[in-house]
Design an enzyme around this catalytic site. Structure first.
Site, PDB file in Angstrom:
ATOM      1  N   ASP A  67     107.565  34.747 104.862  1.00  0.00           N
ATOM      2  CA  ASP A  67     108.055  34.420 103.258  1.00  0.00           C
ATOM      3  C   ASP A  67     107.467  35.237 102.411  1.00  0.00           C
ATOM      4  OD1 ASP A  67     109.709  32.789 101.971  1.00  0.00           O
ATOM      5  OD2 ASP A  67     108.757  30.985 101.702  1.00  0.00           O
ATOM      6  N   CYS A 104      79.694   1.850  89.537  1.00  0.00           N
ATOM      7  CA  CYS A 104      81.114   1.835  89.374  1.00  0.00           C
ATOM      8  C   CYS A 104      81.649   1.303  90.588  1.00  0.00           C
ATOM      9  CB  CYS A 104      81.832   3.281  89.071  1.00  0.00           C
ATOM     10  SG  CYS A 104      83.533   2.988  88.761  1.00  0.00           S
ATOM     11  N   LYS A 120     109.165  34.549 110.470  1.00  0.00           N
ATOM     12  CA  LYS A 120     110.028  35.050 109.230  1.00  0.00           C
ATOM     13  C   LYS A 120     108.966  34.855 108.095  1.00  0.00           C
ATOM     14  CE  LYS A 120     114.385  34.371 106.826  1.00  0.00           C
ATOM     15  NZ  LYS A 120     113.786  34.210 105.678  1.00  0.00           N
ATOM     16  N   GLU A 176     110.436  36.862 115.960  1.00  0.00           N
ATOM     17  CA  GLU A 176     109.546  37.479 115.290  1.00  0.00           C
ATOM     18  C   GLU A 176     109.333  36.173 114.038  1.00  0.00           C
ATOM     19  OE1 GLU A 176     110.756  41.289 113.351  1.00  0.00           O
ATOM     20  OE2 GLU A 176     111.670  41.758 115.173  1.00  0.00           O
ATOM     21  N   LYS A 229     116.062  28.509 110.674  1.00  0.00           N
ATOM     22  CA  LYS A 229     115.003  27.968 109.650  1.00  0.00           C
ATOM     23  C   LYS A 229     114.633  26.668 109.788  1.00  0.00           C
ATOM     24  CE  LYS A 229     115.072  29.786 106.040  1.00  0.00           C
ATOM     25  NZ  LYS A 229     115.955  30.110 104.870  1.00  0.00           N
ATOM     26  N   CYS A 268      86.755   4.903  81.993  1.00  0.00           N
ATOM     27  CA  CYS A 268      87.063   4.753  83.547  1.00  0.00           C
ATOM     28  C   CYS A 268      87.998   3.528  83.783  1.00  0.00           C
ATOM     29  CB  CYS A 268      85.784   4.319  84.155  1.00  0.00           C
ATOM     30  SG  CYS A 268      86.078   4.240  86.041  1.00  0.00           S
ATOM     31  N   CYS A 279      85.796   0.576  85.613  1.00  0.00           N
ATOM     32  CA  CYS A 279      84.591   0.036  85.055  1.00  0.00           C
ATOM     33  C   CYS A 279      84.411   0.112  83.476  1.00  0.00           C
ATOM     34  CB  CYS A 279      83.177   0.505  85.547  1.00  0.00           C
ATOM     35  SG  CYS A 279      82.763   2.206  85.248  1.00  0.00           S
ATOM     36  N   CYS A 297      83.224   9.840  85.827  1.00  0.00           N
ATOM     37  CA  CYS A 297      82.781   8.499  85.500  1.00  0.00           C
ATOM     38  C   CYS A 297      81.348   8.701  85.775  1.00  0.00           C
ATOM     39  CB  CYS A 297      83.372   7.564  86.230  1.00  0.00           C
ATOM     40  SG  CYS A 297      82.487   5.734  85.919  1.00  0.00           S
ATOM     41  N   TYR A 331     108.990  45.434 110.104  1.00  0.00           N
ATOM     42  CA  TYR A 331     109.613  44.739 111.026  1.00  0.00           C
ATOM     43  C   TYR A 331     111.116  45.408 111.693  1.00  0.00           C
ATOM     44  CZ  TYR A 331     112.506  43.002 107.275  1.00  0.00           C
ATOM     45  OH  TYR A 331     113.134  43.015 105.962  1.00  0.00           O
TER      46      TYR A 331
END
Length: 698
Positions: free
Chosen positions: A143, A454, A141, A139, A337, A431, A434, A449, A249
């Protein structure tokens, strides 16, 4: 003789008996102090994680501490105590919340972090039952937050957390708000009393939306903690708004019925109306178990929720009974895991990149750290407002994760580790490329910007235009784009179509064959669908889907150039920001000159007329990963045949095409009564109407 032997031993070591006794006492004191420190840190981490839903250690760091404590206790049994974290599960329930004592303890699982450890677990079980043949259930797992649901005469009476394994917290009113948990079992003759165990979780999409709506004091580190924090609310209405979900489960206990296997219990849970993970699988032997674990380590990032491994259970319940438990862990089950995708590291600096539309994109310089075999030293920070909202400071310890297995992100700072030397981030005023003053609009999180000339914007826009999602200039990648801009050969994207073989050969690393391939790719791009051109022009708020909607509506660039802002906004699926941005861009003379240059170069600016196609009047939507086509190819094939591509599930949707690991759209389509087909059905449909699925033109 014994005294002489003792004296000879100490003559050889040069240590007096009194000295050795003192040394041993000192070592024992140091060991006891280390055990006390490990227990203190683990208990504090348990409290932060389980009670406050605010993890201060990553899973990897926590596991390291627990493994060290377990090793010391195994080597020195005299140091083990009944209240050690190795003998307990989670943390004690909150004192102000009603408590629920579990009739059958909710114990946690031992972890295997390698195939060798999984094989060792199998051997231990086989040694206890040497004549047994094991079948397994694998199955995912999930979280999330473990939950025990008690039903009496088929009605939900208690929803309790794991707590310390013996006593949990009763959150029944909040549990009742979770739509996937049935209030009554779908059973005409339910058992007098039964406990169904499962995992309450939050999808990644819901987690991101929730964090985006919270202040920096309340940010959750991951979906698991968001699920736990959302369930444990004094007001159930808040829980109801958080989009929590549930997978069953296990049956903890049942009165009045006998079950023989865990797989049978899972089928019964599903019949009662609980969601059971569709990816569960029976395995005939350990080789099939290992194959399942390897498969999902690669595929887990395609899921709409997070998993951190696989749970393997011996299927036969009688064998489970014989194998029993050791400490707090059943011998008949184990969690395999996966390597963590979240780690803790230092935020060394915050730097700025200017995007293709002028967006100010901050990124993090990190102390290098390994995440799933990849050394990560930089990560995205989304935008300046996100930095301020999370209160990220230079010098912070931060939690970093790889999102979708690729893009590293900084999730949150670990405030508890601050020393006072950290420096808050100050938003930039100009910026960095530039020197143009940065523009910030009150209703937008992203700063810009505004200088369209630029150099940083130019390079990013050229890279985007050439990318696979836009005009797909095969063989011309980021490196080549950077070279072309630096050499001065490209000042606008139209310059791609004026490049000569001689210019390309002057670029470092480009030989004759490479130059010819680049010119062929540029020529081929002239025939790309019209929407790809519109998407490739770097207009703010015009993404792939929006570009497709707009080009399908107007049919040609000429028609689009004469459209009003109101006409653009009237297209279903096109919002006011997108309409205003596109209309404003099209009115600028230099952009019209750019379009004219592209037209003169022969770039396609119309949609081929497809009157009365075989799929006219039918709408299609795709979910999951297709095996034989990319999503773009499949959608383009639908359009070629006169059909339309939908953006979400509605009752008017004609067909949902389901690939591998579909998302939530599948369940929505079932509820809406939409026709559902697999990819093979769609491929057969295309062949029936003469579409060549091997063609790169799709």
């Amino acid at each position: 003789m014994a005294d002489q032997s003792f004296e000879r031993e100490h003559e050889q070591t040069g240590v007096e008996p009194s000295q050795e006794a003192s040394s041993r006492a000192s070592e024992s004191e140091e060991l006891a102090a280390r055990v006390a420190e490990l227990r203190r840190r683990i208990e504090e981490a348990n409290y932060q994680y389980y009670v406050l839903d605010n993890p201060t250690l990553t899973d990897a760091e926590y596991d390291q501490l627990m493994q060290e404590l377990r090793r010391i206790e195994e080597e020195h049994p005299e140091l083990q105590t009944p209240d050690s974290p190795t003998q307990r599960v989670g943390a004690a329930p909150l004192p102000e919340v009603r408590q629920h004592r579990h009739p059958v303890p909710m114990l946690s699982l031992a972890n295997a972090r390698s195939e060798e450890e999984l094989q060792a677990w199998h051997r231990r079980a086989q040694n206890i039952l040497p004549n047994a043949t094991f079948e397994y259930v694998c199955e995912l797992k999930i979280d999330g937050l473990a939950m025990a649901l008690t039903y009496e005469q088929g009605r939900l009476t208690v929803g309790a957390t794991r707590g310390d394994g013996l006593v949990g917290e009763d959150w029944t009113p909040n549990v009742r708000t979770i739509r996937s948990i049935p209030q009554r079992l779908r059973d005409a003759n339910p058992p007098p009393r039964v406990e169904v165990r499962g995992e309450i979780y939050m999808t990644i999409e819901s987690f991101e939306k929730l964090n985006a709506s919270l202040t920096r004091e309340k940010l959750f580190a991951n979906p698991r903690n968001a699920a736990a924090g959302s369930l444990r609310q004094k007001d159930p209405r808040i829980t109801a708004e958080r989009n929590l979900d549930f997978f069953g489960y296990q049956i903890g206990y049942i009165e009045g019925r006998n079950l023989s296997t865990h797989w049978e219990a899972l089928q019964l849970i599903a019949e009662w109306g609980f969601p059971v993970n569709p990816h569960n699988r029976r395995a005939r032997d350990l080789d099939e178990v290992l194959q399942y674990c390897r498969e999902w380590e690669q595929k887990r990032f395609e899921l709409p929720y997070e998993i951190d491994g696989v749970v393997i259970k011996i299927n036969d319940l009688a064998q489970q009974q014989e194998l029993g438990y050791v400490g707090r862990e059943p011998r008949w089950a184990i969690a395999f895991k996966y390597p963590p995708i979240q780690v803790a590291t230092r935020l060394l600096d915050i730097r700025i990149n200017i995007g293709r539309t002028g967006s100010v994109n901050p990124w993090a310089v990190l102390e290098p750290v390994n995440i799933r075999g990849v050394t990560v030293s930089r990560a995205t920070l989304h935008n300046e407002q996100d930095i301020l909202r999370k209160d990220l400071r230079i010098g912070d310890w931060v939690i970093v994760q790889r999102a979708g297995e690729v893009i590293p992100q900084v999730v949150k700072p670990i405030v508890e580790r601050r020393t006072g030397e950290e420096r808050p981030y100050t938003p930039i005023e100009r910026c960095p490329v530039c020197e143009t003053p940065i523009m910030r609009l009150p209703d937008e999180a992203i700063a810009y910007c505004p200088n369209t000339d630029c150099p940083a914007r130019l390079l990013e826009s050229v890279i985007h235009f050439a990318s696979k999602g836009a005009m797909d200039l095969e063989t011309i990648g980021e490196k080549q784009c950077e070279q072309l801009v630096k050499a001065g050969y490209i000042k606008t994207v139209a310059d791609f179509y004026d490049l000569t073989r001689e210019q390309l050969l002057k670029l470092e690393g480009v030989k004759e064959k490479s130059a010819d391939n680049m010119l062929k790719a540029i020529e081929a791009s002239k025939k790309r669908p019209f929407w790809r051109l519109l998407f490739g022009l770097n207009i703010r708020y015009i993404g792939e889907k929006t570009a497709q909607l707009i080009t399908e509506h107007f049919g040609s660039m000429d028609r689009l150039l004469t459209a009003s802002e109101e006409e653009i906004m009237a297209i279903p699926g096109v919002g006011p920001k997108s309409a205003h941005s596109l209309y404003t861009w099209l009115q600028q003379e230099k952009n019209r000159q750019l379009i004219e240059r592209l037209r003169q170069a022969g770039v396609n600016m119309t949609i081929e007329e497809r009157p009365g196609g075989p799929l006219a009047g039918q709408s299609f939507l795709f979910t999951g990963k297709l095996a034989h086509l990319t999503r773009s190819q499949a959608e383009e094939a639908v359009r070629q045949l006169g059909g339309t591509v939908a953006s979400n599930v509605t009752r008017s949707l004609t067909h949902l095409i389901v690939g591998e690991d579909p998302g939530s759209k599948l369940e929505k389509a079932r509820r809406a009564g939409v026709q559902i087909h697999d990819e093979q059905w769609f491929l057969d449909l295309l062949r029936q109407h003469g579409v060549d699925i091997s063609s790169s033109g799709i």
